[in-house]
Motif scaffolding. Structure first.
Motif, PDB file in Angstrom:
ATOM      1  N   GLU A 174      -3.146  -2.135  15.739  1.00 47.07           N
ATOM      2  CA  GLU A 174      -2.551  -0.893  15.481  1.00 47.07           C
ATOM      3  C   GLU A 174      -3.263   0.387  16.215  1.00 47.07           C
ATOM      4  O   GLU A 174      -3.681   0.902  15.639  1.00 47.07           O
ATOM      5  CB  GLU A 174      -2.466  -0.928  13.973  1.00 47.07           C
ATOM      6  N   TYR A 217       0.731  -1.273  -0.096  1.00 51.82           N
ATOM      7  CA  TYR A 217      -0.032   0.028   0.046  1.00 51.82           C
ATOM      8  C   TYR A 217       0.831   1.327   0.031  1.00 51.82           C
ATOM      9  O   TYR A 217       2.105   1.240   0.230  1.00 51.82           O
ATOM     10  CB  TYR A 217      -0.907  -0.224   1.295  1.00 51.82           C
ATOM     11  N   ASP A 228       1.945  -5.390   7.114  1.00 50.82           N
ATOM     12  CA  ASP A 228       1.546  -4.147   7.221  1.00 50.82           C
ATOM     13  C   ASP A 228       1.959  -3.646   8.667  1.00 50.82           C
ATOM     14  O   ASP A 228       1.410  -3.999   9.795  1.00 50.82           O
ATOM     15  CB  ASP A 228      -0.309  -3.906   7.365  1.00 50.82           C
ATOM     16  N   ASP A 230       4.598   3.762   8.200  1.00 51.51           N
ATOM     17  CA  ASP A 230       3.552   2.517   8.147  1.00 51.51           C
ATOM     18  C   ASP A 230       3.792   2.088   6.788  1.00 51.51           C
ATOM     19  O   ASP A 230       3.515   2.581   5.836  1.00 51.51           O
ATOM     20  CB  ASP A 230       2.238   3.353   8.308  1.00 51.51           C
ATOM     21  N   THR A 276       3.523  -0.714  11.503  1.00 45.34           N
ATOM     22  CA  THR A 276       3.856   0.769  11.857  1.00 45.34           C
ATOM     23  C   THR A 276       4.769   0.893  13.158  1.00 45.34           C
ATOM     24  O   THR A 276       4.684   0.000  14.194  1.00 45.34           O
ATOM     25  CB  THR A 276       2.610   1.421  12.178  1.00 45.34           C
ATOM     26  N   GLU A 326       2.177  -0.870  14.997  1.00 45.69           N
ATOM     27  CA  GLU A 326       1.008  -1.651  14.404  1.00 45.69           C
ATOM     28  C   GLU A 326       1.927  -3.093  14.015  1.00 45.69           C
ATOM     29  O   GLU A 326       2.899  -3.035  13.781  1.00 45.69           O
ATOM     30  CB  GLU A 326       0.705  -1.215  12.963  1.00 45.69           C
TER      31      GLU A 326
HETATM   32 MN    MN Z   1      -0.524   0.162   8.385  1.00 45.93          MN
END
Ligand code: MN
Ligand code: GLY
Ligand code: MN
Length: 470
Positions: A391, A219, A260, A248, A262, A437
């Motif tokens: 997160e 992402y 994913d 992130d 952070t 996260e």
């Molecule tokens: Mn994230």
């Protein structure tokens, strides 16, 4: 990469779970300007789940009647060989994918009509509108990806979700590999941090690390000293000595499986007293939610666990006033923690969010309408094999904390004068935000943190920051 047999098993499971034929589309390449200049192609996630290395424009018909899977591919031409090098033949592709048959993509509509006759064929809408429009013309369904009620037939979506929700060992191996690459990217960014460089320099190190391992960002990488902007996609700020960097970012493997993660750290390698206090609350909120993970636990309760730790911590700092339970009950904590505690993660970073709350919310559960909690993306009961993020964060958002209506509604619960000090510290740039996260697998015996190797203990983070030197 999962083996051909792994993919065959997944397709066999879907064939056993459906009663009518299902047609899936991979989607096509998007042109940037002229047709041969594409944006990088990425197949739809459901297609990626069932097929290795999907080709652009591929389609697949699952027929439960004869338990067949037919894959439709563009015909091979001499032009392909000229511009793209040798392209595997249909015979080679049949072997490489393990499907029942390969047919010409140009025959898709005709083939489906002939094979399925009067039986209803169900499709699954995908983000590529052209593919979805074609799918609609074949299945005659009212399909629309961006409309949660029209993504597809609910029984079909739930059958797919049941498979996509529970990881096999091969899929977990992919997620662990994505986590390891993501760890490297985060630690490189920490080590290269110093005042006087731009965010984009660190973002380049993050995405360069992904690329060196054959991955792409799962992402848009969030790397910002304005951590309070939740999905901040800009990388143009200069790092000041007193800033916090929020990163992130997660790698996506060629198979689609991703991470994913952070982390937040101080540019100068030392958390200020205020940042240390807030960091410790966020970390405690994260760890408390992770520790509560077990089969049968309601995901919403993890959100509430984090919310209570945050409310309690901010109350002890004098930013909030009152008891944690009351503060969470009234939604006061959401002024500082305005998002949900996480989401499913798998082949999509927000796995199956395109299916709407059909998958993310247990039957009979509806989203809260309260500020903050309405953003909770997930409310299911956990099962072994499910993966999701945890997160929590604390943010000092001027648009929330200076909003007149918010100030009036929460004047008894928030010390807005104290909050204002955070909005104006750091040479008026403000405190920003801190989020931590991780990606968590629910096992029979509790949580398995797939991204545990990414440093998050305050001292470990401080030791890494700037360690690469100038
Ligand atoms: Mn994230
Ligand atoms: N990277 C977006 C999120 O954490 O949900
Ligand atoms: Mn996330």
């Amino acid at each position: 990469m999962p083996t051909v047999q792994n993919y065959k098993n997944r397709r066999k499971q879907l064939l056993s779970a459906i009663e009518t034929p299902v047609l899936l589309m991979a989607g096509g390449p998007m042109s940037r300007n002229y047709p041969a200049n594409w944006h990088p192609f990425r197949a739809d996630s459901t297609f990626l789940f069932f097929f290795p290395n999907p080709e652009p424009n591929a389609a697949a018909l699952f027929d439960p009647k004869d338990k067949s899977v037919t894959l439709f591919l563009d015909e091979r031409t001499a032009e392909d060989a000229l511009w793209h090098g040798p392209v595997p033949s249909f015979t080679e592709m049949k072997k490489a994918t393990g499907v029942s048959a390969i047919e010409k993509r140009s025959d898709l509509a005709k083939f489906v009509a002939k094979k399925c006759g009067k039986r209803q064929v169900h499709g699954v809408a995908i983000p590529d509108h052209r593919a979805t429009t074609e799918l609609k013309s074949i299945t005659k369904e009212r399909l629309d990806f961006y409309n949660a009620k029209k993504v597809g037939n609910a029984d079909v979506l739930l059958a797919i979700a049941k498979l996509r929700n529970i990881r096999t060992e091969a899929e977990l191996t992919e997620m662990r590999a994505a986590a390891a690459i993501t760890r490297e990217a985060h630690t490189v960014a920490m080590a290269r941090t110093r005042a006087g460089i731009y965010e984009q320099e660190l973002a380049g190190h993050v995405e360069g690390t992904f690329a060196r391992h054959g991955c792409v960002p799962a992402y848009h990488t969030i790397l910002s000293v304005r951590g309070e902007v939740l999905h901040n996609n800009e990388h143009h700020n200069l790092l000041h000595d007193t800033d916090l960097v929020l990163l992130d970012a997660g790698a996506e493997r060629p198979s689609g499986w991703c991470a994913d993660v952070t982390r937040t750290w101080p540019v100068n390698g030392h958390f200020s007293p205020e940042a240390r206090d807030i960091y410790d609350i966020v970390l405690a909120a994260e760890v408390a939610a992770i520790d509560a993970v077990a089969p049968g636990v309601r995901y919403r309760d993890l959100h509430m666990t984090s919310s209570r730790v945050i409310a309690d911590g901010l109350s002890q700092l004098g930013i909030l006033k009152g008891d944690a339970d009351d503060l969470v009950e009234t939604g006061t904590h959401a002024l500082f923690f305005p998002h949900g505690v996480g989401h499913l993660i798998g082949i999509d970073v927000h796995d199956m969010e395109g299916f709407g709350d059909l998958v993310a919310y247990e039957k009979g559960r509806k989203r809260s309408t309260q500020f903050g909690t309405c953003n909770l993306r997930l409310d299911i009961d956990l099962e072994p094999g499910m993966c999701f993020t945890i997160e929590p964060g604390i943010y000092f958002v001027p648009a929330i904390l200076r909003d007149k209506a918010m100030r009036a509604q929460f004047k008894g619960q928030v010390d807005f004068k104290r909050a204002e000090q955070f909005l104006t510290m750091n040479s008026l740039r403000g405190f920003g935000g801190i989020r931590i996260e991780d990606d968590v697998l629910c096992t029979k015996t509790g949580p398995d943190v797939l991204t545990a190797a990414v440093p998050k203990e305050r001292l470990a983070v401080e030791a890494l920051v700037g360690s690469a030197g100038a």
